[in-house]
Design a protein around this motif. Structure first.
Motif, PDB file in Angstrom:
ATOM      1  N   GLN A  91      40.717  42.474  55.683  1.00 48.99           N
ATOM      2  CA  GLN A  91      40.823  41.911  57.010  1.00 48.99           C
ATOM      3  C   GLN A  91      42.288  41.572  57.314  1.00 48.99           C
ATOM      4  OE1 GLN A  91      37.680  39.361  58.551  1.00 48.99           O
ATOM      5  NE2 GLN A  91      36.814  39.221  56.490  1.00 48.99           N
ATOM      6  N   VAL A 109      36.227  42.327  64.301  1.00 50.35           N
ATOM      7  CA  VAL A 109      36.254  42.890  62.950  1.00 50.35           C
ATOM      8  C   VAL A 109      34.825  42.963  62.416  1.00 50.35           C
ATOM      9  CG1 VAL A 109      37.143  42.632  60.602  1.00 50.35           C
ATOM     10  CG2 VAL A 109      38.534  41.884  62.556  1.00 50.35           C
ATOM     11  N   TYR A 110      34.439  44.159  61.933  1.00 50.21           N
ATOM     12  CA  TYR A 110      33.089  44.361  61.419  1.00 50.21           C
ATOM     13  C   TYR A 110      33.162  45.008  60.040  1.00 50.21           C
ATOM     14  CZ  TYR A 110      32.148  43.816  66.392  1.00 50.21           C
ATOM     15  OH  TYR A 110      32.120  43.352  67.681  1.00 50.21           O
ATOM     16  N   ARG A 111      32.484  44.399  59.094  1.00 53.38           N
ATOM     17  CA  ARG A 111      32.358  44.968  57.748  1.00 53.38           C
ATOM     18  C   ARG A 111      31.217  45.969  57.786  1.00 53.38           C
ATOM     19  NH1 ARG A 111      29.220  44.045  53.097  1.00 53.38           N
ATOM     20  NH2 ARG A 111      30.346  44.163  51.119  1.00 53.38           N
ATOM     21  N   SER A 255      35.668  45.377  50.280  1.00 55.28           N
ATOM     22  CA  SER A 255      34.943  45.646  51.519  1.00 55.28           C
ATOM     23  C   SER A 255      35.737  46.590  52.412  1.00 55.28           C
ATOM     24  CB  SER A 255      34.673  44.338  52.265  1.00 55.28           C
ATOM     25  OG  SER A 255      33.838  43.488  51.509  1.00 55.28           O
ATOM     26  N   TYR A 257      36.326  47.591  56.522  1.00 53.20           N
ATOM     27  CA  TYR A 257      36.166  47.012  57.850  1.00 53.20           C
ATOM     28  C   TYR A 257      36.636  47.985  58.927  1.00 53.20           C
ATOM     29  CZ  TYR A 257      36.167  42.695  55.074  1.00 53.20           C
ATOM     30  OH  TYR A 257      35.910  41.735  54.131  1.00 53.20           O
ATOM     31  N   THR A 276      27.969  50.221  61.928  1.00 52.93           N
ATOM     32  CA  THR A 276      27.213  49.079  61.401  1.00 52.93           C
ATOM     33  C   THR A 276      25.719  49.206  61.651  1.00 52.93           C
ATOM     34  OG1 THR A 276      27.598  47.858  63.462  1.00 52.93           O
ATOM     35  CG2 THR A 276      29.162  47.509  61.668  1.00 52.93           C
ATOM     36  N   ASP A 292      26.811  47.996  54.169  1.00 48.82           N
ATOM     37  CA  ASP A 292      26.817  46.556  54.411  1.00 48.82           C
ATOM     38  C   ASP A 292      25.402  46.009  54.484  1.00 48.82           C
ATOM     39  OD1 ASP A 292      28.157  44.010  55.204  1.00 48.82           O
ATOM     40  OD2 ASP A 292      27.089  44.361  57.081  1.00 48.82           O
TER      41      ASP A 292
END
Length: 303
Positions: A91, A109-111, A255, A257, A276, A292
């Motif tokens: 991140q 922000v998306y994991r 991770s 992102y 996602t 995820d």
């Protein structure tokens, strides 16, 4: 989590509405159409190619262009507003976020996946395992790693180097024992051709190599890694498999992102929702990385 669920609902609704209207030209920017440039960390580039191929197949008006860059270059372009969407293995930190806050804007922000650094050696090597303490000592320039004389990275400014520098608590690479090439594919070839070398790669380059790299991938093996005492994965040597990533026992996990700095609702939002959502997560699952959120499985029970 609520925001992510809401994003997925909005995406689904707009896709339905968009399918009921007349086709839009690619220049018209919507969450399912238009043009989008995405800067991608090279270590996860293969999986992003698969994601874009499926996304563009499903949404004919979407035109997504992927560009590979080093991690520090990606962040610089993001904060300077030269690119609006990027895929990173970390991140943004507090200092980087201040550039956006000065514009009264926070990127979304998306994991969407769990990746891993894989340590690989020539298939004929006698070594099959290594410890995190071994890696730290090499990164600190203290001693060689068993029979290995070189630790080889893809690039001196890559996310893999930054990850292990943070792990070892060092600001720069040692003068001996650690070498950097130019790409993940070069690391794969170098380890294949050079015994007594440990290569550091993004997991994606090993589990899903393209046809040009397949023979090199077949000529290497992945080391098991044991974590430091008292940490998860310190009870044995673990390889970067999906099950080990899911259980949190592989020590070199990280991770992935997608960072969307678009100031409006555009194709970046739609692409993030795809990654996602169920289709994108299924692609991650099949790629060998850890999604995820695990896609549900439907079982049909017949009498």
């Amino acid at each position: 989590m609520k925001k992510l669920v809401l994003l997925r609902h909005i995406f689904s609704l707009l896709v339905v509405l968009g399918s009921c209207s007349s086709p839009q030209p690619k220049e018209s920017q919507t969450i399912v159409g238009g043009k989008l440039q995405v800067l991608v960390d090279e270590t996860v580039f293969p999986i992003m190619e698969e994601q874009v191929a499926v996304f563009e197949h499903l949404y004919k008006q979407a035109d997504v262009t992927l560009s590979v860059a080093q991690e520090n270059q990606i962040v610089t372009k993001l904060v300077n507003n030269e690119v609006e969407v990027a895929v990173l293995t970390r991140q943004l930190n507090a200092d980087e976020m201040t550039f956006f806050e000065a514009r009264q804007f926070r990127p979304r922000v998306y994991r969407f996946a769990e990746d891993a650094l894989a340590l690989v050696v020539n298939r004929n090597s006698a070594d099959s395992a290594v410890t995190v303490d071994d890696i730290i000592r090499v990164m600190q320039g203290k001693e060689p790693m068993g029979h290995m004389s070189r630790l080889v990275f893809d690039n001196p400014n890559s996310s893999t180097v930054r990850y292990l520098k943070d792990l070892a608590g060092v600001d720069s690479l040692p003068s001996t024992g650690v070498y950097a090439l130019k790409s993940n594919s070069e690391v794969l070839k170098y380890v294949y051709e050079t015994p007594q070398t440990i290569g550091v790669l993004g997991l994606n380059w090993i589990v899903r190599p393209d046809s040009a790299l397949q023979r090199y991938a077949d000529g290497i093996k992945v080391l098991g890694v044991r974590n430091q005492a008292g940490k998860p994965g310190s009870d044995g040597f673990y390889k970067p498999s999906q099950s080990n990533l899911a259980e949190g026992v592989y020590p070199l996990a990280r991770s992935v992102y997608i960072i969307n700095a678009e100031p409006r609702k555009g194709l970046g939002m739609g692409f993030a929702a795809f990654l996602t959502g169920l289709p994108g997560q299924r692609i991650i699952l099949k790629s060998g990385l850890m999604p995820d959120s695990l896609p549900p499985r439907e079982l049909i029970i017949r009498k």
